[in-house]
Design a protein around this motif. Structure first.
Motif, PDB file in Angstrom:
ATOM      1  N   PHE A 192       0.848  -1.191   0.000  1.00  0.00           N
ATOM      2  CA  PHE A 192       0.000   0.000   0.000  1.00  0.00           C
ATOM      3  C   PHE A 192       0.877   1.231   0.000  1.00  0.00           C
ATOM      4  O   PHE A 192       1.844   1.273   0.741  1.00  0.00           O
ATOM      5  N   PRO A 193       0.599   2.279  -0.776  1.00  0.00           N
ATOM      6  CA  PRO A 193      -0.457   2.344  -1.787  1.00  0.00           C
ATOM      7  C   PRO A 193      -0.038   1.601  -3.057  1.00  0.00           C
ATOM      8  O   PRO A 193       1.104   1.713  -3.476  1.00  0.00           O
TER       9      PRO A 193
ATOM     10  N   VAL B 116       6.833  14.987   8.921  1.00  0.00           N
ATOM     11  CA  VAL B 116       5.773  14.042   9.289  1.00  0.00           C
ATOM     12  C   VAL B 116       6.433  12.678   9.464  1.00  0.00           C
ATOM     13  O   VAL B 116       7.046  12.163   8.538  1.00  0.00           O
ATOM     14  N   ARG B 117       6.347  12.145  10.656  1.00  0.00           N
ATOM     15  CA  ARG B 117       7.104  10.930  10.953  1.00  0.00           C
ATOM     16  C   ARG B 117       6.208   9.797  11.406  1.00  0.00           C
ATOM     17  O   ARG B 117       5.249  10.016  12.150  1.00  0.00           O
ATOM     18  N   HIS B 118       6.601   8.592  10.964  1.00  0.00           N
ATOM     19  CA  HIS B 118       5.941   7.406  11.502  1.00  0.00           C
ATOM     20  C   HIS B 118       6.541   7.080  12.867  1.00  0.00           C
ATOM     21  O   HIS B 118       7.694   7.407  13.151  1.00  0.00           O
TER      22      HIS B 118
ATOM     23  N   LEU C 289      -1.694   8.811   4.837  1.00  0.00           N
ATOM     24  CA  LEU C 289      -1.992   9.178   3.448  1.00  0.00           C
ATOM     25  C   LEU C 289      -3.442   9.620   3.294  1.00  0.00           C
ATOM     26  O   LEU C 289      -3.732  10.689   2.774  1.00  0.00           O
ATOM     27  N   ARG C 290      -4.373   8.787   3.763  1.00  0.00           N
ATOM     28  CA  ARG C 290      -5.777   9.041   3.455  1.00  0.00           C
ATOM     29  C   ARG C 290      -6.373  10.151   4.308  1.00  0.00           C
ATOM     30  O   ARG C 290      -7.378  10.746   3.927  1.00  0.00           O
TER      31      ARG C 290
ATOM     32  N   GLU D 116      -8.066  -4.551   6.875  1.00  0.00           N
ATOM     33  CA  GLU D 116      -8.373  -3.120   6.841  1.00  0.00           C
ATOM     34  C   GLU D 116      -9.659  -2.903   6.039  1.00  0.00           C
ATOM     35  O   GLU D 116      -9.778  -3.372   4.906  1.00  0.00           O
TER      36      GLU D 116
ATOM     37  N   ASP E 244      12.210   6.932   8.077  1.00  0.00           N
ATOM     38  CA  ASP E 244      10.850   7.298   7.712  1.00  0.00           C
ATOM     39  C   ASP E 244      10.648   7.260   6.194  1.00  0.00           C
ATOM     40  O   ASP E 244       9.622   6.803   5.702  1.00  0.00           O
TER      41      ASP E 244
ATOM     42  N   GLU F 250      -0.604  14.022   6.013  1.00  0.00           N
ATOM     43  CA  GLU F 250       0.807  13.868   5.648  1.00  0.00           C
ATOM     44  C   GLU F 250       1.184  14.856   4.552  1.00  0.00           C
ATOM     45  O   GLU F 250       2.161  15.598   4.657  1.00  0.00           O
TER      46      GLU F 250
ATOM     47  N   LEU G 240       3.083  13.744  14.202  1.00  0.00           N
ATOM     48  CA  LEU G 240       3.025  12.287  14.256  1.00  0.00           C
ATOM     49  C   LEU G 240       1.844  11.812  15.093  1.00  0.00           C
ATOM     50  O   LEU G 240       1.224  12.576  15.826  1.00  0.00           O
TER      51      LEU G 240
ATOM     52  N   THR H 164       1.593  -5.204   4.262  1.00  0.00           N
ATOM     53  CA  THR H 164       1.855  -3.770   4.270  1.00  0.00           C
ATOM     54  C   THR H 164       0.618  -2.981   4.704  1.00  0.00           C
ATOM     55  O   THR H 164       0.657  -1.761   4.762  1.00  0.00           O
TER      56      THR H 164
ATOM     57  N   GLN I 213      10.176   3.794   5.100  1.00  0.00           N
ATOM     58  CA  GLN I 213       8.845   3.287   5.435  1.00  0.00           C
ATOM     59  C   GLN I 213       7.779   3.903   4.538  1.00  0.00           C
ATOM     60  O   GLN I 213       6.880   3.216   4.055  1.00  0.00           O
TER      61      GLN I 213
ATOM     62  N   LYS J 120       3.449  18.212   5.184  1.00  0.00           N
ATOM     63  CA  LYS J 120       4.762  18.269   4.530  1.00  0.00           C
ATOM     64  C   LYS J 120       4.859  19.511   3.656  1.00  0.00           C
ATOM     65  O   LYS J 120       5.893  20.178   3.617  1.00  0.00           O
TER      66      LYS J 120
ATOM     67  N   ILE K  97       6.113  -0.995   8.059  1.00  0.00           N
ATOM     68  CA  ILE K  97       6.037  -0.299   9.345  1.00  0.00           C
ATOM     69  C   ILE K  97       6.053  -1.316  10.463  1.00  0.00           C
ATOM     70  O   ILE K  97       6.692  -1.134  11.478  1.00  0.00           O
TER      71      ILE K  97
ATOM     72  N   TYR L   5      16.449   9.097  11.576  1.00  0.00           N
ATOM     73  CA  TYR L   5      14.991   9.038  11.655  1.00  0.00           C
ATOM     74  C   TYR L   5      14.386   9.423  10.310  1.00  0.00           C
ATOM     75  O   TYR L   5      13.442   8.805   9.825  1.00  0.00           O
TER      76      TYR L   5
ATOM     77  N   ARG M 181       0.524   3.853   7.412  1.00  0.00           N
ATOM     78  CA  ARG M 181       0.643   4.509   6.098  1.00  0.00           C
ATOM     79  C   ARG M 181      -0.716   4.880   5.530  1.00  0.00           C
ATOM     80  O   ARG M 181      -0.887   5.924   4.912  1.00  0.00           O
ATOM     81  N   ARG M 182      -1.686   4.001   5.734  1.00  0.00           N
ATOM     82  CA  ARG M 182      -3.043   4.296   5.256  1.00  0.00           C
ATOM     83  C   ARG M 182      -3.570   5.563   5.917  1.00  0.00           C
ATOM     84  O   ARG M 182      -4.164   6.425   5.271  1.00  0.00           O
TER      85      ARG M 182
END
Lengths: 520, 305
Positions: free
Chosen positions: A25-26, B140-142, B125-126, A391, A177, B130, B113, A361, A180, B134, A187, A173, B121-122
């Motif tokens: 994803f995506p 923007v960090r995970h 993004l959605r 999901e 990131d 993010e 964050l 993912t 990821q 940015k 992740i 970091y 990530r979903r």
């Protein structure tokens, strides 16, 4: 020519790896992530035979099969990523010098035809068993469950170690990131149950390089056998001119042991067009030309042995087919959304783990099955909600399934497709067993009209006091069995709410062929 | 029954004592953070970016909270795999505007964050956050698991230590920016619960005796500024939602240095009397802010016609 071949091999291996990473994803890959799986002629033939269905996505595999008739086993020599990996590993584990001036043994090479016979006979009897042997499925499976988790762990460990460097922390970091965000690193670390057998098979395939080069390709690969049969009548020929000094270099250089003791003759069933013989020839006597091959092209198989192999294959299959599966196991075989009805699903699923990879993912619910669907369903994808959940807004598994075992669903359809249903275990659920509010399952339930509801009433707690408690229950019509409730349930060990395959929606082929549903 | 009355009494006394203590010199720092008569700015009827700017300006501007060269941790709600119009995550335009204001005030770094509930990530993004953050210049960090640190919570009644994200410990300024949503745990989820996105460990375990535990956590993490996005609010089926029928467009953004006052005011949007909300009563008793809105100076800005 050998340089071109090496470049081709490297490019296709690179493409295989790039597409492997694209399955995430995506999902916005230009080429389908399952391209190599779609291109396997053996998968195409076996799955269509077993499922009695034409699968449009597998047309590339059929095309390669037809191209083999004029051009020979170019797929094995120039494209197959497993072949390239075996070449690389042979190079590493074998002595550099060719073996002594004596032809290597031919005794194992008919095995691949026996395997092919067993696989095709069983496909005719409507049981698809190619998933165990197809090199592309096998390699994708190994990548997903073994190489990728190890890679992710190693890279993650490297980053975590680098975090401790005092001045570089911010840089590390930001790199971490970026890795990821662009899906190089997951992740969450992908984790799979017992992958020992998958590792062992892969290690064995590479390790057999100690016995001979391309041992797997020469002797075992049923895809190679299929292409070999089709390449008997190829229109390219290995031509050896008068300049040949009978030095035997070409025979010793041949990875497939396809050159006969009369060095001008080669076996077109075995030859993979790798052109090692062309490059190794000092007087430049060897070349490839168009024309019918005068060489040896029979497959040395006795009819008797072939029948024995077919019978053995059928007996083996019968064992798999008759293995016991308890209803408890079946209840835990929660299939991905869009999966065909079980029998059709098993006929189509080649256990490539492409769906498992893309799922790792996002919600990470899919795992290669060990016991849930019995011996016959080994490594087929099942959802294990205590590990991951489906999901709600993800429909990617069906989009990367090469055979349509999981049909691609448009997102609104997927969101209505039941994988199963959730049940409360009132002896473990916090509000039910100790009369205290919890509601984590309800909080995470993704349905716009929540499938977990509360019955709010007074209850006497363990200490005897009366309190108002929200008692959760499941609305059967709404629940789609995504499993986020079970996944997030804070109870230690067995959860207070769990999903089974009850009330699952399974599709029947061929209602919707791939491409009919749009990507979501 | 005896037990219950005692607790209620305790709360009543505690609330009074808490108020008294905040005005005393020499009180612990986390108690002093709440002035007796805080300021709350409510901006209405404009684009999200405009409203958030007006609200912060009414508090004296971002310079009141962010000084030159400081690092800022901005914590929106982006915990869910939902689109902005579904109102499960903070409005991305408003988030971007806050980042711009931080840089205008001289912030050296703004980091955004959230430890998400759906796949990170979903969500990133959605939610649209993010991309917007940015573009506004934020990092923007995970969340990386190894960056949680177990910290002691001396003011904790049930939670006395918990793993908290390093950025929340090390940043000079924390800005908490929740969206106002329905949640079955306390009717509405607002700034207090939004800080859960900075917590490691098994957060599910906090949902039992949640009302006390969430206040414990809030004594450990101290946002300088709380901005509540009520541009769209989710009325039912929260905190996940999904149906546009459950979303109401209120076109309101409010800001305050007092998180109790901010949460208390936003409760009104859901027709909930803040005095009946258990976690706000606990927070008020323990001196985290002003629950009595009559004692809050409310600055109303209406940009609409």
């Amino acid at each position: 020519m050998i340089t071109f071949r090496r470049i081709s091999q490297l490019l296709f291996l690179t493409l295989f790896i790039v597409l492997f990473f694209q399955a995430g994803f995506p999902y916005a890959s230009i080429l389908p992530a399952d391209l190599f799986l779609r291109a396997s002629p053996l998968v195409a033939v076996a799955v269509m035979l077993a499922g009695r269905v034409f699968i449009a996505t597998m047309i590339l595999g059929l095309a390669i099969l037809l191209l083999t008739i004029p051009f020979g086993r170019f797929f094995c020599g120039w494209i197959c990523p497993l072949g390239t990996i075996i070449d690389g590993s042979d190079h590493l584990i074998r002595r550099k010098r060719p073996p002594a001036r004596q032809r290597e043994s031919l005794r194992w090479r008919s095995w691949k035809f026996f395997l092919l016979a067993a696989v095709l006979i069983s496909a005719i009897f409507s049981t698809q068993f190619i998933w165990f042997f197809d090199p592309i499925a096998l390699l994708t499976r190994t990548f997903t469950t073994v190489l990728y988790p190890v890679f992710a762990f190693a890279l993650g460990a490297l980053f975590n170690a680098a975090f401790k460097l005092p001045f570089l922390e911010d840089t590390v970091y930001s790199l971490y990131d970026a890795a990821q965000t662009h899906a190089l690193l997951p992740i969450q670390q992908p984790r799979f149950f017992e992958t020992g057998l998958i590792v062992a098979i892969f290690a064995l395939i590479l390790g057999l390089g100690m016995v001979s080069r391309r041992f797997w390709c020469r002797n075992l690969c049923p895809l190679g056998a299929l292409l070999g049969i089709f390449s008997r009548y190829r229109l390219t020929r290995r031509y050896v001119s008068e300049a040949c000094t009978s030095c035997s270099l070409c025979q010793r250089a041949c990875k497939m042991n396809a050159i006969e003791d009369d060095y001008t003759v080669n076996n077109t069933v075995e030859c993979i067009e790798c052109a090692e013989c062309v490059s190794v020839c000092k007087p430049h006597a060897v070349s490839y030309r168009f024309g019918r091959n005068p060489g040896k092209n029979e497959i040395d198989l006795s009819r008797r042995r072939l029948l024995q192999a077919s019978a053995a294959g059928l007996a083996g299959l019968a064992l798999f087919k008759t293995a016991a599966v308890s209803r408890i196991q079946k209840g835990h075989a929660i299939r991905p959304p869009g999966a065909l009805v079980e029998e059709q699903f098993l006929d189509r699923c080649i256990r490539c783990q492409e769906c498992v990879k893309i799922c790792s993912t996002t919600g990470s619910c899919l795992q290669p099955s060990l016991t849930e669907s019995g011996a016959e369903g080994l490594w087929s994808p099942v959802s294990i909600p205590r590990v991951g959940y489906c999901e709600y807004s993800c429909n990617l598994c069906g989009q990367v399934c090469p055979t349509g075992a999981i049909q691609p669903l448009a997102l609104p359809d997927k969101q209505k497709t039941k994988m199963g249903m959730a049940y409360f275990d009132k002896s473990r659920c916090i509000p039910w067993y100790k009369q205290e509010d919890c509601l984590v399952c309800e909080e995470h339930c993704p349905l716009p009209e929540k499938a977990i509801l509360f019955d709010v009433h007074e209850a006497r707690g363990p200490d005897g006091t009366l309190r108002t408690v929200k008692f959760p229950y499941v609305n059967e019509d709404r629940c789609i069995g995504c499993g986020i409730c079970e996944n997030k349930c804070p109870v230690v060990g067995a959860p207070g709410i769990f999903v089974t395959a009850a009330k699952e929606t399974r599709l029947s082929a061929p209602v919707a062929m791939r491409g009919a549903a749009s990507a979501g | 029954m005896q037990d219950k009355i005692t607790r209620r009494d305790f709360i009543r006394i505690g609330a009074g004592a808490g108020l008294a203590v905040t005005t005393l010199p020499g009180a612990p720092q986390w108690l002093q953070a709440a002035p007796a008569s805080p300021l709350l700015a409510v901006a209405r009827n404009g684009a999200p970016g405009v409203l958030v700017r007006k609200a912060v300006e009414a508090l004296g501007g971002m310079g009141q909270f962010v000084k030159k060269g400081q690092s800022v941790l901005l914590k929106p709600n982006m915990g869910w795999d939902r689109l902005p119009e579904q109102a499960a995550n903070t409005n991305p335009e408003a988030v971007a505007e806050v980042i711009k204001m931080c840089f205008e005030a001289g912030a050296a770094q703004v980091r955004v964050l959230d430890r998400t509930c759906n796949e990170p990530r979903r969500c990133y993004l959605r939610s649209g956050i993010e991309k917007a953050a940015k573009a506004a210049g934020a990092e923007v960090r995970h969340i990386v698991e190894s960056r949680f640190e177990e910290i002691q919570i001396p003011g904790g009644e049930l939670v006395t230590s918990w793993p908290i994200y390093r950025d929340a410990i090390e940043s000079d300024v924390i800005i908490n920016m929740p969206i106002a949503k329905h949640h079955s745990i306390s009717g509405v989820t607002l700034s207090f619960k939004n800080l859960m996105g900075l917590l490691g460990g098994d957060r599910g375990a906090l949902h039992n005796h949640f009302m006390t535990k969430i206040v414990d956590i809030n004594t450990a993490v101290k946002p300088a500024l709380t901005i509540i996005d009520a541009w769209r609010i989710m009325l039912r089926n929260g905190p996940t939602g999904g149906s546009l029928a459950d979303v109401a467009e209120k076109r309101i953004i409010l800001a305050s240095a007092d998180r109790v006052a901010a949460d208390a005011w936003a409760m009104g949007l859901f027709n909930i009397d803040p005095a009946t909300v258990e976690y706000l009563r606990h927070a008020s008793r323990r001196g985290l802010g002003q629950l009595d809105l009559k004692r809050v100076k409310i600055e109303e800005i209406n940009l609409g016609v």
